[in-house]
Design an enzyme around this catalytic site. Structure first.
Site, PDB file in Angstrom:
ATOM      1  N   LYS A  13       0.733  -1.363   0.024  1.00 33.92           N
ATOM      2  CA  LYS A  13       0.027  -0.012   0.154  1.00 33.92           C
ATOM      3  C   LYS A  13       0.926   1.075  -0.017  1.00 33.92           C
ATOM      4  O   LYS A  13       1.983   1.146   0.258  1.00 33.92           O
ATOM      5  CB  LYS A  13      -1.234   0.245   1.023  1.00 33.92           C
ATOM      6  CG  LYS A  13      -0.275   0.154   2.633  1.00 33.92           C
ATOM      7  CD  LYS A  13       0.155   1.534   3.106  1.00 33.92           C
ATOM      8  CE  LYS A  13       0.763   1.428   4.513  1.00 33.92           C
ATOM      9  NZ  LYS A  13       1.421   2.288   4.989  1.00 33.92           N
ATOM     10  N   PRO A  96       9.656  -4.265   0.222  1.00 29.55           N
ATOM     11  CA  PRO A  96      10.961  -4.184   1.046  1.00 29.55           C
ATOM     12  C   PRO A  96      10.191  -3.965   2.491  1.00 29.55           C
ATOM     13  O   PRO A  96       9.135  -3.525   2.640  1.00 29.55           O
ATOM     14  CB  PRO A  96      11.238  -2.763   0.414  1.00 29.55           C
ATOM     15  CG  PRO A  96      10.683  -2.512  -0.759  1.00 29.55           C
ATOM     16  CD  PRO A  96       9.568  -3.198  -0.882  1.00 29.55           C
ATOM     17  N   GLY A 102       3.693  -1.467   4.375  1.00 29.12           N
ATOM     18  CA  GLY A 102       2.683  -2.408   4.772  1.00 29.12           C
ATOM     19  C   GLY A 102       2.940  -3.846   4.585  1.00 29.12           C
ATOM     20  O   GLY A 102       2.161  -4.616   4.745  1.00 29.12           O
ATOM     21  N   SER A 105       2.071  -6.450   7.504  1.00 27.21           N
ATOM     22  CA  SER A 105       0.504  -6.140   7.677  1.00 27.21           C
ATOM     23  C   SER A 105      -0.131  -6.944   6.691  1.00 27.21           C
ATOM     24  O   SER A 105      -1.482  -7.628   6.712  1.00 27.21           O
ATOM     25  CB  SER A 105       0.311  -4.807   7.430  1.00 27.21           C
ATOM     26  OG  SER A 105       0.667  -4.240   8.827  1.00 27.21           O
ATOM     27  N   ASP A 138      -2.674  -1.092  10.368  1.00 27.25           N
ATOM     28  CA  ASP A 138      -3.065  -1.127   8.973  1.00 27.25           C
ATOM     29  C   ASP A 138      -3.425  -2.418   8.481  1.00 27.25           C
ATOM     30  O   ASP A 138      -3.611  -2.735   7.043  1.00 27.25           O
ATOM     31  CB  ASP A 138      -2.111  -0.348   8.141  1.00 27.25           C
ATOM     32  CG  ASP A 138      -0.680  -0.980   8.086  1.00 27.25           C
ATOM     33  OD1 ASP A 138      -0.502  -1.864   8.780  1.00 27.25           O
ATOM     34  OD2 ASP A 138       0.161  -0.286   7.764  1.00 27.25           O
TER      35      ASP A 138
HETATM   36  O1  C5P Z   1      -0.105  -0.902  15.169  1.00 28.98           O
HETATM   37  P1  C5P Z   1       1.015  -1.222  14.801  1.00 28.98           P
HETATM   38  O2  C5P Z   1       1.789  -2.301  15.197  1.00 28.98           O
HETATM   39  O3  C5P Z   1       1.313  -1.111  13.278  1.00 28.98           O
HETATM   40  O4  C5P Z   1       1.976   0.151  15.401  1.00 28.98           O
HETATM   41  C1  C5P Z   1       3.279   0.052  15.747  1.00 28.98           C
HETATM   42  C2  C5P Z   1       3.725   1.358  16.456  1.00 28.98           C
HETATM   43  O5  C5P Z   1       3.414   2.567  15.826  1.00 28.98           O
HETATM   44  C3  C5P Z   1       2.735   1.265  17.781  1.00 28.98           C
HETATM   45  O6  C5P Z   1       3.137   0.701  18.863  1.00 28.98           O
HETATM   46  C4  C5P Z   1       2.560   2.847  18.175  1.00 28.98           C
HETATM   47  O7  C5P Z   1       3.627   3.226  18.956  1.00 28.98           O
HETATM   48  C5  C5P Z   1       2.536   3.427  16.841  1.00 28.98           C
HETATM   49  N1  C5P Z   1       1.425   3.944  16.163  1.00 28.98           N
HETATM   50  C6  C5P Z   1       0.618   4.898  16.606  1.00 28.98           C
HETATM   51  N2  C5P Z   1      -0.582   5.475  16.263  1.00 28.98           N
HETATM   52  C7  C5P Z   1      -0.957   4.601  15.293  1.00 28.98           C
HETATM   53  C8  C5P Z   1      -0.301   3.495  14.555  1.00 28.98           C
HETATM   54  C9  C5P Z   1       0.785   3.232  15.251  1.00 28.98           C
HETATM   55  O8  C5P Z   1       1.241   5.615  17.585  1.00 28.98           O
HETATM   56  N3  C5P Z   1      -2.307   4.959  14.825  1.00 28.98           N
END
Ligand code: C5P
Length: 328
Positions: A13, A96, A102, A105, A138
């Site tokens: 994405k 990458p 993403g 994800s 995501d």
């Molecule tokens: O949800 P994900 O594992 O992708 O997020 C990784 C890190 O990015 C989270 O631990 C958080 O610190 C930060 N994050 C955030 N706000 C978001 C998405 C991610 O602070 N909306």
């Protein structure tokens, strides 16, 4: 049931625009973004067979550090459906890693989409989205693909009309930007409950951008309204990324931006010929960077690719196919 094998695509994405608003009480940040799938994808081969004891294994074309989201996604589906099985994954990685595209994800979402169909047991769409969000902010987007407005952590999704299959050139430098650190660097204040006045004008700009995507003949040219809040901090830490953005614009890009928290910088081009010329020149000038040509991937193509790859599993579903939503 006999062993079943499929090979499914896990598309990457871009964030066509990305605003990071306040920090929320759950520690995540409130986002306003437009997600867009692109044709670049990992390929995930899945072999499934019911068994007395669950055994999950994965082979990958590259080493994946940390706990693997594919395995966690498979565990979540098996627990949800109370099924024991032997599942073997083979991942061919092309997206990458740590690049804001993403990839991890999308691999997780591909597992969530494919396994229920392979097992012949549907998981309700809302439940699948909840499992996806537990794996990452995501992941839910990759259950739908196409062009989508993303609010909240990025999981509150609204499908937008499809954008044309615009040619894209990616600058992949191998720089790894840790997502959590990139958010922390923004030093956002905790939310007060109301939209902070400092975000007011930015929200208006975001709304105009969305209006421009929804209605291409409207006066707002969405590309000129695109932004990414990570650029200032990430470009100051890695100035070469700002250079790549400038190079993409100098070589005919209509828009060039960091995707997510980076490090991939993408450029959108009017035609494939202009993009390919840019790719050739940039490969000569900056051979330290991998310049990857691809296109935006509309939702109908995302779905077509998925349905084609799941055909062997779909055949077994019979009349229950309707419980699986668009995928069956
Ligand atoms: O949800 P994900 O594992 O992708 O997020 C990784 C890190 O990015 C989270 O631990 C958080 O610190 C930060 N994050 C955030 N706000 C978001 C998405 C991610 O602070 N909306």
């Amino acid at each position: 049931m006999d062993e079943l094998r499929v090979r499914v695509p896990a598309f990457a994405k871009l964030n066509l625009t990305l605003l990071v608003l306040d920090k929320r009480t759950d520690g995540f940040h409130e986002l306003r973004t437009v997600f867009q799938t692109i044709a670049l994808h990992d390929s995930l081969e899945i072999e499934f067979q019911r068994a007395r004891r669950t055994r999950l294994s994965i082979e990958s074309s590259v080493d994946i550090p940390g706990d693997n989201l594919i395995i966690r996604a498979a565990e979540a589906v098996l627990a949800e459906l109370k099924i024991k099985a032997e599942v073997r994954f083979r991942l061919e990685k092309r997206i990458p890693m740590g690049g804001g595209l993403g990839g991890g994800s999308s691999d997780a979402a591909a597992t969530l989409l494919a396994l229920p169909v392979m097992m012949g047991r549907a998981v309700a769409a809302e439940r699948l989205s909840a499992l996806a969000l537990e794996l990452g902010s995501d992941v839910p987007f990759f259950l739908e693909g196409g062009t989508a407005l993303g609010l909240g952590r990025g999981e509150e999704l609204y499908s937008l009309p499809e954008l044309p299959e615009t040619p894209v050139l990616l600058a992949c430098s191998g720089i790894h930007v840790p997502t959590g650190q990139a958010f922390a660097d923004l030093q956002r204040q905790p939310a007060t409950g109301l939209t902070s006045p400092i975000h007011h004008n930015r929200m208006k700009r975001f709304q105009s951008l969305v209006a421009g995507v929804v209605c291409p003949e409207s006066s707002s040219d969405w590309m000129s309204l695109s932004e990414n809040d990570f650029e200032a901090a990430v470009f100051s830490r890695f100035p070469q990324l700002a250079t790549f953005r400038q190079l993409l614009m100098d070589r005919g890009g209509l828009l060039a931006r960091l995707s997510g928290s980076g490090s991939t910088v993408f450029g959108l081009f009017r035609t494939a010929a202009v993009r390919d010329r840019a790719a050739r020149r940039l490969t000569q000038d900056r051979s330290d960077v991998q310049w990857v040509a691809t296109t935006l991937l509309p939702r109908n193509q995302f779905r077509r690719a998925w349905r084609r790859s799941l055909a062997p599993a779909r055949k077994r579903l019979g009349p229950s196919a309707k419980d699986y939503g668009w995928i069956a």
